[in-house]
Design an enzyme around this catalytic site. Structure first.
Site, mmCIF file in Angstrom:
data_model
loop_
_atom_site.group_PDB
_atom_site.id
_atom_site.type_symbol
_atom_site.label_atom_id
_atom_site.label_comp_id
_atom_site.label_asym_id
_atom_site.label_seq_id
_atom_site.Cartn_x
_atom_site.Cartn_y
_atom_site.Cartn_z
ATOM 1 N N ASP A 201 40.947 43.231 42.274
ATOM 2 C CA ASP A 201 41.738 42.031 42.040
ATOM 3 C C ASP A 201 40.855 40.837 42.423
ATOM 4 O O ASP A 201 39.712 41.004 42.878
ATOM 5 C CB ASP A 201 43.034 42.081 42.846
ATOM 6 C CG ASP A 201 44.152 41.262 42.217
ATOM 7 O OD1 ASP A 201 43.858 40.379 41.381
ATOM 8 O OD2 ASP A 201 45.328 41.490 42.558
ATOM 9 N N HIS B 186 48.176 36.941 47.509
ATOM 10 C CA HIS B 186 47.510 35.676 47.210
ATOM 11 C C HIS B 186 47.414 34.807 48.468
ATOM 12 O O HIS B 186 46.479 34.011 48.606
ATOM 13 C CB HIS B 186 48.268 34.902 46.133
ATOM 14 C CG HIS B 186 48.226 35.537 44.780
ATOM 15 N ND1 HIS B 186 49.113 36.513 44.388
ATOM 16 C CD2 HIS B 186 47.399 35.333 43.725
ATOM 17 C CE1 HIS B 186 48.831 36.885 43.149
ATOM 18 N NE2 HIS B 186 47.797 36.178 42.726
#
Length: 335
Positions: free
Chosen positions: A247, A176
């Site tokens: 993702d 992230h």
């Protein structure tokens, strides 16, 4: 094709307009979209009504710290707690994994949402993003749990997504916020991180989500950008025939690859069926990227709406209360 995020608990005019685009295969829901159980049911219905084609609705409802729907839903324990039980009582642990999967999937389906991106089958080896989301650090233990979880989700009528292929758990970095690089050779990955994925695929998993991790001794790109990982290894060697999700493209590990447009193209060119665009501010650029590309909507038909299930029907199911009670007795979780 794209799975997009929307901003709030109701739809804006712009979001309704996005849903008219053939490239939008569905919507991913987050905590920002949640106000109550009744509101999620209403939002799910509004999304389907606004779209001119069948729409895939998804969420991350893993349990523990990754649970987007909370008030009115079972407080599911993280998978690590179930994994810890395996050392003492493997049979009981696998039964609890099946029940955890059934309970999670049943509640999500009762809310009008098609699937939760679950289970995590990464190895629990200290990764900052994975942490207690993983069952265990042992590939064969995780493989056993993967099979039990597939069976539990399927028993509830929900398709299964294994994540994050080919394994996010053996690097420290959180994709992230950082680029993650795993320098191990393919032979090591095959004997460790890929073992749970192979077990889940053998059990009938319907989809796989790719990791934003680079494995330079296998391919130079992040796995989701790599035709070698997707077409040669996942679909070729491992025989996977289901849906491949990227993702979220808003994550730092892929943010620098040609901007939104380049990132979308890189995933689709590598063999991903669906690209996740979870941040609404990126949706317009993502739609521009796929303009003119052919959309393979047939790939998602098997993931959408496996039979009707509402909250009244779920609450009347004798399994519902008994499974909640067993999880509460073991982990202290409740609604």
């Amino acid at each position: 094709m794209l799975l997009i995020g929307v901003a709030g608990t109701t739809l804006s005019a712009q979001e309704v307009d996005w849903l008219q685009d053939d490239a939008v295969a569905g919507v991913v829901l987050f905590k920002r979209n949640f106000a109550s159980r009744a509101q999620i049911v209403e939002l799910s219905a509004a999304l389907r009504e606004a779209a001119p084609r069948p729409l895939l609705l998804a969420v991350d409802q893993e349990g523990g710290r990754v649970q987007r729907f909370y008030e009115g839903y079972s407080a599911l324990p993280p998978l690590q707690g179930i994994g810890a039980l395996y050392v003492r009582d493997p049979e009981a642990a696998l039964e609890l994994a099946f029940e955890h999967a059934w309970l999670m999937a049943s509640e999500v389906r009762a809310s009008g949402v098609d699937l939760s991106f679950a289970p995590v089958v990464d190895l629990g080896r200290g990764n900052r993003a994975i942490g207690d989301r993983a069952f265990s650090d042992d590939p064969h233990v995780v493989a056993a749990f993967a099979q039990a979880y597939v069976q539990g989700m399927h028993a509830a009528g929900m398709p299964v997504t294994l994540k994050h292929f080919p394994g996010h758990g053996s690097v420290l970095e959180d994709t992230h916020v950082d680029l993650a690089v795993d320098v191990r050779p393919l032979e090591t990955l095959e004997s460790e991180d890929l073992v749970p994925f192979a077990a889940g695929i053998a059990a009938g998993a319907d989809a796989v989500m790719m990791a934003h991790v680079v494995y330079p001794n296998v391919a130079p790109e992040t796995a989701g950008f790599s035709a070698h990982w997707i077409e040669v290894i996942l679909r070729g060697r491992m025989g996977f025939r289901g849906v491949v999700f990227s993702d979220d493209i808003g994550m730092a590990a892929v943010r620098g690859v040609g901007g939104v447009v380049g990132c979308v193209h890189a995933h689709l060119d590598a063999g991903c069926d669906v690209v996740l665009v979870c941040h609404p501010e990126l949706v317009n650029d993502a739609l521009s990227a796929v303009a003119g590309r052919r959309s393979n909507t047939a790939a998602l038909i098997g993931l959408i709406g496996r039979g009707a299930l509402g909250w009244d029907g779920l609450l009347a199911d004798v399994r519902y209360g008994s499974i909640q009670s067993r999880l509460f007795e073991r982990f202290g979780t409740s609604t």
